[in-house]
Scaffold this active site. Structure first.
Site, short mmCIF file in Angstrom:
data_model
loop_
_atom_site.label_atom_id
_atom_site.label_comp_id
_atom_site.label_asym_id
_atom_site.label_seq_id
_atom_site.Cartn_x
_atom_site.Cartn_y
_atom_site.Cartn_z
N GLU A 59 0.84 -1.19 0.00
CA GLU A 59 0.00 0.00 0.00
C GLU A 59 0.88 1.25 0.00
O GLU A 59 2.04 1.22 0.38
CB GLU A 59 -0.91 0.01 1.23
CG GLU A 59 -2.06 -0.97 1.16
CD GLU A 59 -3.03 -0.80 2.32
OE1 GLU A 59 -2.76 0.05 3.21
OE2 GLU A 59 -4.04 -1.52 2.36
N LYS A 212 0.87 1.69 -41.79
CA LYS A 212 1.08 0.56 -40.89
C LYS A 212 -0.16 -0.32 -40.85
O LYS A 212 -1.28 0.16 -40.89
CB LYS A 212 1.39 1.10 -39.48
CG LYS A 212 1.76 0.05 -38.46
CD LYS A 212 1.95 0.67 -37.08
CE LYS A 212 3.13 1.62 -37.05
NZ LYS A 212 3.36 2.14 -35.67
N ASP A 238 7.42 10.21 -32.87
CA ASP A 238 6.30 9.48 -32.28
C ASP A 238 6.08 10.01 -30.87
O ASP A 238 6.90 10.78 -30.36
CB ASP A 238 6.57 7.98 -32.25
CG ASP A 238 5.29 7.15 -32.38
OD1 ASP A 238 4.20 7.72 -32.16
OD2 ASP A 238 5.37 5.95 -32.68
#
Length: 336
Positions: A59, A212, A238
């Site tokens: 946690e 693509k 990109d």
């Protein structure tokens, strides 16, 4: 225990219009403390304190260690690996700030998580980018900032103001050199063509687009190349590089006559091991990424990788937002 820092500023900026009614505070989670520190240094501010503790059962526990009542707070926390831990830490900081009576909370998420899961590509899929937006709003954020999210339509998932920032000018500045006069900007797919076109316009270089096809959830291939790449240095742009599939697809450019000295300009360097391995190809001369993600030493010291900083741009944006000034001029600013 992991101790992270927070930054505080209450001064005039952006043309002496900084608000004094709700002083500006900058907090950082643990995902990219160096970026937050760089922003604070540029703004000439002193870092405050906040604490993130990783408990033994995994946690996360967070505390704000300074008064934030009636303050305008910016929380810098990219949600890169480990994505879910960093996202949860961000949510907890937002909750802690809201419960501490912060006036407004802005989530600065340089790398937006689940950004590539922004639609249903097939039936019975979750639209995970929308889920993140819903979580942020439900926690009480008043504004969201992120850099080069995979799908621009992600902005529409929010009902609060969103500033979709871009590292385009920072990356383009790197390639403003005589040795790239014979280069061409390459979009890895049709969806990034508009983004690549902005690079080409800024650098005054021709634009090439790769078409693509997706063979599976993780595999893609290039069917053909549109544009004149013969005899030119390819600069592939990109938003994200993770496993390095874009490096594998460079073969189509070389087959089309591109010079075998390729470069890549990519905003977010997720950089899985497979991407580092593919960089060993001698035809790949360089990869330029930004510091939206805090990189390990293996990436920072890699001979082919250059990391450029968005800290200066982000600092200007934060100041101008707090002052109620437009940031559109910052988004189009380039040194070329």
């Amino acid at each position: 225990m992991l101790l992270t820092n927070c930054a505080q500023i209450n001064r005039d900026a952006c043309g002496d219009h900084m608000s004094k009614t709700h002083p500006l505070r900058i907090f950082s989670g643990s995902a990219n403390l160096p970026l937050a520190e760089s922003v604070a240094k540029i703004l000439k501010i002193k870092l405050g304190q906040c604490t993130t503790t990783q408990l033994k059962d995994t946690e996360i526990h967070v505390t704000i260690d300074e008064v934030v009542r009636d303050q305008d707070v910016f929380v810098i926390q990219p949600c890169s690996r480990p994505v879910n831990d960093n996202l949860m830490e961000l949510m907890l900081y937002i909750d802690a700030l809201r419960r501490a009576s912060a006036h407004e909370i802005t989530a600065v998420i340089p790398y937006y998580p689940y950004g590539r899961q922004e639609r249903m590509a097939r039936g019975r899929e979750a639209i995970s980018a929308k889920v993140v937006a819903t979580m942020l709003e439900s926690m009480g954020v008043g504004r969201v900032l992120y850099f080069d999210v995979h799908a621009p339509a992600t902005q529409g998932f929010f009902d609060v103001p969103v500033d979709p920032l871009s590292a385009l000018t920072v990356l383009a500045d790197y390639f403003n050199k005589p040795e790239f006069a014979n280069a061409a900007i390459v979009s890895p797919d049709v969806g990034r063509a508009k983004f690549a076109g902005r690079y080409a316009e800024i650098l005054r270089l021709p634009l090439v687009v790769m078409h693509k096809r997706r063979d599976s959830f993780t595999e893609t291939g290039v069917s053909h190349v549109v544009g004149d790449i013969e005899g030119k240095i390819p600069i592939v742009i990109d938003d994200v590089i993770a496993g390095g599939s874009v490096l594998q697809e460079l073969e189509a450019l070389f087959d089309a006559g591109a010079l075998q000295e390729a470069y890549l300009a990519i905003t977010h360097g997720v950089m899985l091991d497979s991407a580092l391995k593919r960089l060993e190809d001698p035809r790949i001369k360089g990869l330029v990424i930004t510091d939206t993600i805090c990189q390990p030493e293996a990436v920072r010291n890699h001979p082919k990788i250059t990391v450029v900083s968005i800290a200066g741009l982000l600092a200007e944006v934060i100041e101008c937002i707090h002052a109620g000034k437009s940031i559109s001029g910052l988004m189009s600013k380039a040194k070329v």
